[in-house]
Design an enzyme around this catalytic site. Sequence first.
Site, PDB file in Angstrom:
ATOM      1  N   CYS A 116       4.278  -9.576  43.835  1.00 29.78           N
ATOM      2  CA  CYS A 116       4.532 -10.011  42.318  1.00 29.78           C
ATOM      3  C   CYS A 116       5.271 -11.257  42.397  1.00 29.78           C
ATOM      4  O   CYS A 116       5.446 -11.987  41.626  1.00 29.78           O
ATOM      5  CB  CYS A 116       5.152  -9.013  41.583  1.00 29.78           C
ATOM      6  N   HIS A 257       8.495 -12.405  36.037  1.00 31.88           N
ATOM      7  CA  HIS A 257       7.420 -11.530  36.089  1.00 31.88           C
ATOM      8  C   HIS A 257       7.072 -10.479  35.089  1.00 31.88           C
ATOM      9  O   HIS A 257       8.129  -9.772  34.781  1.00 31.88           O
ATOM     10  CB  HIS A 257       7.450 -10.826  37.615  1.00 31.88           C
ATOM     11  N   ASN A 287       0.923  -5.711  33.711  1.00 29.12           N
ATOM     12  CA  ASN A 287       1.421  -6.340  34.777  1.00 29.12           C
ATOM     13  C   ASN A 287       0.379  -7.039  35.825  1.00 29.12           C
ATOM     14  O   ASN A 287      -0.366  -6.169  36.208  1.00 29.12           O
ATOM     15  CB  ASN A 287       2.208  -5.114  35.445  1.00 29.12           C
TER      16      ASN A 287
HETATM   17  N1  ACO Z   1       2.259   9.058  30.266  1.00 30.49           N
HETATM   18  C1  ACO Z   1       3.001   9.973  29.950  1.00 30.49           C
HETATM   19  N2  ACO Z   1       4.015  10.703  30.957  1.00 30.49           N
HETATM   20  C2  ACO Z   1       4.296   9.869  32.021  1.00 30.49           C
HETATM   21  C3  ACO Z   1       3.512   8.900  32.175  1.00 30.49           C
HETATM   22  C4  ACO Z   1       2.475   8.289  31.373  1.00 30.49           C
HETATM   23  N3  ACO Z   1       1.922   7.193  31.776  1.00 30.49           N
HETATM   24  N4  ACO Z   1       4.042   8.367  33.459  1.00 30.49           N
HETATM   25  C5  ACO Z   1       5.098   9.038  33.841  1.00 30.49           C
HETATM   26  N5  ACO Z   1       5.054   9.958  33.002  1.00 30.49           N
HETATM   27  C6  ACO Z   1       6.050  11.227  32.973  1.00 30.49           C
HETATM   28  C7  ACO Z   1       6.400  11.724  34.477  1.00 30.49           C
HETATM   29  O1  ACO Z   1       5.235  12.644  34.839  1.00 30.49           O
HETATM   30  C8  ACO Z   1       7.616  12.535  34.190  1.00 30.49           C
HETATM   31  O2  ACO Z   1       7.164  13.685  33.518  1.00 30.49           O
HETATM   32  P1  ACO Z   1       7.986  14.893  34.451  1.00 30.49           P
HETATM   33  O3  ACO Z   1       9.436  14.851  34.259  1.00 30.49           O
HETATM   34  O4  ACO Z   1       7.465  16.086  33.809  1.00 30.49           O
HETATM   35  O5  ACO Z   1       7.466  14.994  35.867  1.00 30.49           O
HETATM   36  C9  ACO Z   1       8.081  11.728  33.218  1.00 30.49           C
HETATM   37  O6  ACO Z   1       7.173  11.029  32.580  1.00 30.49           O
HETATM   38  C10 ACO Z   1       9.349  10.464  33.735  1.00 30.49           C
HETATM   39  O7  ACO Z   1       8.659   9.893  35.094  1.00 30.49           O
HETATM   40  P2  ACO Z   1       9.130   8.810  35.679  1.00 30.49           P
HETATM   41  O8  ACO Z   1       8.208   8.242  36.708  1.00 30.49           O
HETATM   42  O9  ACO Z   1      10.478   9.073  36.078  1.00 30.49           O
HETATM   43  O10 ACO Z   1       9.209   7.663  34.515  1.00 30.49           O
HETATM   44  P3  ACO Z   1      10.391   6.573  34.112  1.00 30.49           P
HETATM   45  O11 ACO Z   1      11.383   7.073  33.109  1.00 30.49           O
HETATM   46  O12 ACO Z   1      10.909   6.118  35.471  1.00 30.49           O
HETATM   47  O13 ACO Z   1       9.462   5.636  33.570  1.00 30.49           O
HETATM   48  C11 ACO Z   1       8.648   3.471  34.677  1.00 30.49           C
HETATM   49  C12 ACO Z   1       8.416   5.052  34.448  1.00 30.49           C
HETATM   50  C13 ACO Z   1       7.935   2.938  33.244  1.00 30.49           C
HETATM   51  C14 ACO Z   1       7.445   2.938  35.513  1.00 30.49           C
HETATM   52  C15 ACO Z   1       9.863   2.982  34.969  1.00 30.49           C
HETATM   53  O14 ACO Z   1      10.251   3.725  36.083  1.00 30.49           O
HETATM   54  C16 ACO Z   1      10.121   1.732  35.223  1.00 30.49           C
HETATM   55  O15 ACO Z   1       9.966   0.786  34.418  1.00 30.49           O
HETATM   56  N6  ACO Z   1      10.179   1.232  36.525  1.00 30.49           N
HETATM   57  C17 ACO Z   1      10.216  -0.133  36.706  1.00 30.49           C
HETATM   58  C18 ACO Z   1       8.862  -0.380  37.768  1.00 30.49           C
HETATM   59  C19 ACO Z   1       7.798  -1.178  37.339  1.00 30.49           C
HETATM   60  O16 ACO Z   1       7.939  -1.893  36.065  1.00 30.49           O
HETATM   61  N7  ACO Z   1       6.881  -1.272  38.136  1.00 30.49           N
HETATM   62  C20 ACO Z   1       5.894  -2.128  37.735  1.00 30.49           C
HETATM   63  C21 ACO Z   1       5.284  -2.500  39.204  1.00 30.49           C
HETATM   64  S1  ACO Z   1       6.254  -3.287  40.257  1.00 30.49           S
HETATM   65  C22 ACO Z   1       6.574  -4.738  39.862  1.00 30.49           C
HETATM   66  O17 ACO Z   1       5.622  -5.418  39.444  1.00 30.49           O
HETATM   67  C23 ACO Z   1       7.793  -5.406  40.248  1.00 30.49           C
END
Ligand code: ACO
Length: 331
Positions: A116, A257, A287
Amino acid sequence: MQQTQRGLSLVGSGSARLAATLSNSDLSQVVDTSDEWIATRTGIRQRQVVTAQDSLASLAAEAGTAALAMGNCNPTDVDLIILATSTPDDLFGSAAQVQARLGASRAVAFDLTAACSGFVFALVTAAQYMRLGVYSTVLVIGADVLSRWTDWSDRRTCVLFGDGAGAVLLRASERDRLLGFELRSDGTLNGCLNLTYQAESQPLVGDTTIQTGTFQPVTMNGKEVYRFAVKRVPEILEKALFHAGLTAAEIDWLLLHQANQRILDAVANRLAVPAERVLSNMARHGNTSAASIPIALDEAVREGKVKTGDVVASSGFGAGLSWGAAIFTWG
Ligand code: ACO
């Protein structure tokens, strides 16, 4: 090719139009998720994906063609094409296919992989050739088709990504519009975000074994990536702004990004950049990895938001881990 003007200007932009759109509610039929969960956590409402008729090279060429048209540039005037991608059609590289599709018969073309961060890394790489006076007309393209490498049964990742391509045309100029940059990598954090080759040993002859295998779908430690981004992106933007002799208060646009709206909000907040100066299109595109910055730039230019002379502070960040910032003036 050898030229005396040792600066560069960004004179054209373009992006590909993809036919197939996947909304959050479409995805809720594929995995256990909802529009509400995805929109609240990420800001994404829909994303585009390639269909069977398209390829990474066709999307990249479409974006490149649009950038050349905006810059009033003939394909045969292009000296260099850098294609930032992690998802080429061919592991030997897709840039030469893009060059052929564009009819840029004089241009040398190569792929650059920095996930990215790829577009920012490619822009800075292009600038070095131009500052040396080696090339005067350069097309920088960011393109990715992560839908090919998404685990469509993993709701933690499949809701995030979309496919796309964006491009910027650079022309040699007396004044250098790339005002400052900074690039970084940290391989110790490599395990946070991967699209890795998984190999098995296979006996070949005698004691010699070879590897056979394939690349595995994207895996991500979302929380680690979030922490990394909100710490490192403001830092590197401040460094690049320092090189440019500017402060965050002096920029017209923050162009990050498009990973996640929460990351954009946190970075803007850290730099005290008001929300109306932050470019965001992830609600419509998700993304798109290396494509996200040039697509957002192209849309903002065509909408008349980003105008000639505006100062844009851009930052890419992602797998590697890698991150970079480039401060430039548009036009
Ligand atoms: N729909 C519903 N529930 C979901 C989903 C979904 N799509 N995805 C995860 N969950 C659930 C999980 O299963 C988990 O449930 P559990 O506790 O029962 O197991 C709960 O939601 C929390 O999951 P986490 O993975 O801890 O979710 P988090 O609050 O961290 O949010 C996210 C996930 C949005 C990806 C966050 O971590 C984030 O913003 N990370 C930044 C990374 C990013 O933006 N990556 C993009 C690609 S990398 C890049 O481009 C740089």
